[in-house]
Design a protein around this motif. Structure first.
Motif, PDB file in Angstrom:
ATOM      1  N   PRO A  33      29.842  52.123  35.161  1.00  0.00           N
ATOM      2  CA  PRO A  33      29.273  50.822  34.759  1.00  0.00           C
ATOM      3  C   PRO A  33      30.364  49.863  34.308  1.00  0.00           C
ATOM      4  N   LEU A  34      30.205  48.623  34.708  1.00  0.00           N
ATOM      5  CA  LEU A  34      31.123  47.566  34.293  1.00  0.00           C
ATOM      6  C   LEU A  34      30.620  46.909  33.015  1.00  0.00           C
ATOM      7  N   PRO A  35      31.539  46.419  32.146  1.00  0.00           N
ATOM      8  CA  PRO A  35      32.990  46.313  32.328  1.00  0.00           C
ATOM      9  C   PRO A  35      33.718  47.635  32.056  1.00  0.00           C
ATOM     10  N   LEU A  36      34.957  47.721  32.575  1.00  0.00           N
ATOM     11  CA  LEU A  36      35.843  48.858  32.359  1.00  0.00           C
ATOM     12  C   LEU A  36      37.075  48.369  31.610  1.00  0.00           C
ATOM     13  N   ILE A  37      37.487  49.104  30.597  1.00  0.00           N
ATOM     14  CA  ILE A  37      38.573  48.655  29.716  1.00  0.00           C
ATOM     15  C   ILE A  37      39.609  49.761  29.566  1.00  0.00           C
ATOM     16  N   THR A  38      40.882  49.400  29.704  1.00  0.00           N
ATOM     17  CA  THR A  38      41.987  50.302  29.408  1.00  0.00           C
ATOM     18  C   THR A  38      42.956  49.572  28.485  1.00  0.00           C
ATOM     19  N   ASP A  39      44.057  50.234  28.142  1.00  0.00           N
ATOM     20  CA  ASP A  39      45.065  49.576  27.311  1.00  0.00           C
ATOM     21  C   ASP A  39      45.733  48.411  28.035  1.00  0.00           C
ATOM     22  N   ASP A  40      45.647  48.399  29.368  1.00  0.00           N
ATOM     23  CA  ASP A  40      46.343  47.377  30.156  1.00  0.00           C
ATOM     24  C   ASP A  40      45.437  46.249  30.642  1.00  0.00           C
ATOM     25  N   VAL A  41      44.183  46.561  30.969  1.00  0.00           N
ATOM     26  CA  VAL A  41      43.335  45.560  31.632  1.00  0.00           C
ATOM     27  C   VAL A  41      41.909  45.576  31.096  1.00  0.00           C
ATOM     28  N   LEU A  42      41.238  44.453  31.327  1.00  0.00           N
ATOM     29  CA  LEU A  42      39.792  44.317  31.141  1.00  0.00           C
ATOM     30  C   LEU A  42      39.205  43.974  32.505  1.00  0.00           C
ATOM     31  N   VAL A  43      38.279  44.791  32.982  1.00  0.00           N
ATOM     32  CA  VAL A  43      37.714  44.594  34.320  1.00  0.00           C
ATOM     33  C   VAL A  43      36.210  44.356  34.203  1.00  0.00           C
ATOM     34  N   ASP A  44      35.773  43.190  34.642  1.00  0.00           N
ATOM     35  CA  ASP A  44      34.351  42.870  34.747  1.00  0.00           C
ATOM     36  C   ASP A  44      33.995  42.764  36.227  1.00  0.00           C
ATOM     37  N   GLY A  45      32.723  42.762  36.514  1.00  0.00           N
ATOM     38  CA  GLY A  45      32.376  42.656  37.927  1.00  0.00           C
ATOM     39  C   GLY A  45      30.887  42.657  38.192  1.00  0.00           C
ATOM     40  N   ALA A  46      30.576  42.548  39.477  1.00  0.00           N
ATOM     41  CA  ALA A  46      29.193  42.600  39.973  1.00  0.00           C
ATOM     42  C   ALA A  46      29.194  43.470  41.213  1.00  0.00           C
ATOM     43  N   TYR A  47      28.196  44.328  41.304  1.00  0.00           N
ATOM     44  CA  TYR A  47      28.078  45.232  42.450  1.00  0.00           C
ATOM     45  C   TYR A  47      26.641  45.208  42.942  1.00  0.00           C
ATOM     46  N   GLU A  48      26.461  45.048  44.253  1.00  0.00           N
ATOM     47  CA  GLU A  48      25.118  44.959  44.819  1.00  0.00           C
ATOM     48  C   GLU A  48      25.109  45.523  46.231  1.00  0.00           C
ATOM     49  N   PRO A  49      24.504  46.699  46.440  1.00  0.00           N
ATOM     50  CA  PRO A  49      24.389  47.231  47.799  1.00  0.00           C
ATOM     51  C   PRO A  49      23.397  46.423  48.614  1.00  0.00           C
ATOM     52  N   VAL A  50      23.637  46.348  49.912  1.00  0.00           N
ATOM     53  CA  VAL A  50      22.774  45.525  50.769  1.00  0.00           C
ATOM     54  C   VAL A  50      21.385  46.126  50.885  1.00  0.00           C
ATOM     55  N   GLN A  51      21.283  47.458  50.804  1.00  0.00           N
ATOM     56  CA  GLN A  51      19.990  48.116  50.908  1.00  0.00           C
ATOM     57  C   GLN A  51      19.461  48.348  49.505  1.00  0.00           C
ATOM     58  N   GLU A  52      18.358  47.670  49.157  1.00  0.00           N
ATOM     59  CA  GLU A  52      17.854  47.703  47.798  1.00  0.00           C
ATOM     60  C   GLU A  52      17.280  49.058  47.409  1.00  0.00           C
ATOM     61  N   ASP A  53      16.968  49.912  48.387  1.00  0.00           N
ATOM     62  CA  ASP A  53      16.451  51.226  48.040  1.00  0.00           C
ATOM     63  C   ASP A  53      17.564  52.222  47.773  1.00  0.00           C
ATOM     64  N   ARG A  54      18.809  51.739  47.742  1.00  0.00           N
ATOM     65  CA  ARG A  54      19.944  52.623  47.474  1.00  0.00           C
ATOM     66  C   ARG A  54      20.849  51.943  46.461  1.00  0.00           C
ATOM     67  N   LEU A  55      21.172  52.657  45.373  1.00  0.00           N
ATOM     68  CA  LEU A  55      21.971  52.067  44.312  1.00  0.00           C
ATOM     69  C   LEU A  55      23.457  52.120  44.603  1.00  0.00           C
ATOM     70  N   VAL A  56      23.869  52.964  45.539  1.00  0.00           N
ATOM     71  CA  VAL A  56      25.272  53.078  45.888  1.00  0.00           C
ATOM     72  C   VAL A  56      25.424  52.787  47.369  1.00  0.00           C
ATOM     73  N   GLY A  57      26.255  51.839  47.729  1.00  0.00           N
ATOM     74  CA  GLY A  57      26.476  51.490  49.125  1.00  0.00           C
ATOM     75  C   GLY A  57      27.882  51.874  49.568  1.00  0.00           C
ATOM     76  N   GLY A  58      28.396  51.146  50.559  1.00  0.00           N
ATOM     77  CA  GLY A  58      29.712  51.452  51.098  1.00  0.00           C
ATOM     78  C   GLY A  58      30.859  50.794  50.359  1.00  0.00           C
ATOM     79  N   ASP A  59      30.575  49.833  49.486  1.00  0.00           N
ATOM     80  CA  ASP A  59      31.633  49.215  48.676  1.00  0.00           C
ATOM     81  C   ASP A  59      31.916  50.101  47.465  1.00  0.00           C
ATOM     82  N   ILE A  60      33.181  50.221  47.107  1.00  0.00           N
ATOM     83  CA  ILE A  60      33.565  51.100  46.007  1.00  0.00           C
ATOM     84  C   ILE A  60      34.561  50.389  45.105  1.00  0.00           C
ATOM     85  N   TYR A  61      34.644  50.861  43.867  1.00  0.00           N
ATOM     86  CA  TYR A  61      35.641  50.369  42.926  1.00  0.00           C
ATOM     87  C   TYR A  61      35.858  51.449  41.875  1.00  0.00           C
ATOM     88  N   ASP A  62      37.004  51.395  41.215  1.00  0.00           N
ATOM     89  CA  ASP A  62      37.255  52.293  40.094  1.00  0.00           C
ATOM     90  C   ASP A  62      38.497  51.828  39.358  1.00  0.00           C
TER      91      ASP A  62
END
Length: 373
Positions: free
Chosen positions: A141-170
């Motif tokens: 879940p966003l946001p992600l925080i480390t000692d070096d960075v603050l990462v915010d974002g938005a993620y939305e799979p094209v198929q609404e019946d699936r929460l995880v699509g082909g786009d990835i981040y970490d």
């Protein structure tokens, strides 16, 4: 039956939200009254039978089992009375009994169909609950925080019946600084999701092990190759993955390797610039590369924001075929806080494309230096 504002797809299950009991009764009574008026004006109750006999079928698609049972019983009573009183329908009692029997059969079938629909909706709810749990362990879940960075974002799979699509981040806080990954698996479907899992798993392990970004990228490429080897044996399609990997630490310079991905944009003091980075081949196609993986360097000053995205945003098209003008939109919204910018761009892209024109997943990240640095 009349469609109300309440009968809309549920955000949690994709199911139709049933109408309230009072709303249902009022609707059924009004429809019956309207059909009676039409039957009176036409001088024939054929109108009544023809319009009401399929009313339980509409209820089966929109209502609960109990509500559908009520509509079926109501229809049976009304049609039975119409057959008994409406002598103009037919003088043959066998035909009248057949009409009532048909109404009874259609009503029973509608109740059964409604029960099956609700069972499927419950199964979907269970599947989505499982998918939610999986997502927490796969896409953090966003946001992600480390000692070096603050990462915010938005993620939305094209198929609404699936929460995880082909786009990835970490984001991984490693002994060598913070490593940031954003990627896009070629294709869609469960096979694409499987490749996404393979890359994320390899990234989390190799980010701690490999001291250089080039070695990290080699590990990710090998993970996709192994996944494709398994896919071949099982008859699935092979995939490649475009990816952008960043290395951020206390130094003002950021390391980056672009594996055929959408380049990052640097937002600073109201300007939008693209850091000079070479683009290599996507993950999984390393054997086709004519040159070794190279690391690019660029300055990432305090107070600046790096925007990382997938082509689901940059290749969004308007109805006339024009692409979403990302740089122009960023310049227009230069004063938007980085915490709000990803969702603003996502919503703006939806408005730009128009209703029902999404063709790809969307992932948007904003990366800032930690204020502690």
């Amino acid at each position: 039956m009349a469609r109300s504002r309440r009968m809309r797809p549920s955000a949690a299950t994709g199911a139709i939200e049933p109408p309230g009991t009072i709303e249902l009764v009022v609707t059924v009574v009004l429809v019956t009254a309207l059909v009676n008026v039409l039957g009176f004006l036409s001088g024939s109750v054929v109108w009544l039978l023809g319009l009401l006999i399929f009313l339980p079928g509409a209820a089966a698609a929109l209502c609960t089992v109990r509500q559908t049972r009520f509509v079926a019983l109501w229809t049976l009573v009304v049609v039975t009375l119409a057959v008994l009183v409406g002598g103009d329908v037919t003088s043959d009692w066998d035909d009248r009994v057949l009409m009532v029997a048909l109404t009874l059969v259609l009503g029973g079938a509608s109740v059964y169909a409604c029960d099956r629909r609700i069972q499927r909706e419950r199964e979907m709810l269970s599947l989505r609950s499982t998918a939610t749990t999986m997502q927490r362990h796969i896409l953090r879940p966003l946001p992600l925080i480390t000692d070096d960075v603050l990462v915010d974002g938005a993620y939305e799979p094209v198929q609404e019946d699936r929460l995880v699509g082909g786009d990835i981040y970490d984001v991984v806080a490693s002994p060598f600084g913070t490593r940031v990954l954003i990627g896009d698996v070629q294709g869609k479907g469960l096979a694409a999701v499987g490749a996404a899992f393979a890359v994320i798993g390899a990234f989390r392990e190799a980010a701690f092990r490999e001291p250089t970004l080039t070695a990290l990228v080699d590990a990710l490429d090998a993970a996709v190759v192994r996944h494709n080897s398994y896919a071949r044996r099982t008859g699935d399609d092979e995939r490649f993955v475009t990816a952008l990997i960043l290395g951020v630490d206390a130094h003002p310079q950021v390391q980056a390797v672009n594996c055929g991905h959408v380049p990052p944009l640097l937002l600073h003091d109201g300007t939008v610039a693209e850091p000079p980075l070479d683009s290599g081949v996507p993950l999984g196609l390393g054997e086709l590369a004519t040159e070794p993986t190279t690391v690019g360097w660029f300055t990432f000053p305090a107070g600046a924001t790096l925007l990382l995205t997938t082509d689901g945003l940059t290749e969004t098209r308007a109805p006339d075929g024009t692409f979403y003008p990302l740089r122009e939109e960023l310049a227009e919204h230069a004063g938007t806080p980085p915490t709000e910018l990803p969702n603003l761009l996502r919503e703006d892209a939806h408005a730009f494309a128009g209703t029902g024109r999404r063709h790809d997943d969307i992932a948007v990240l904003t990366v800032r230096r930690s204020p502690h640095r």
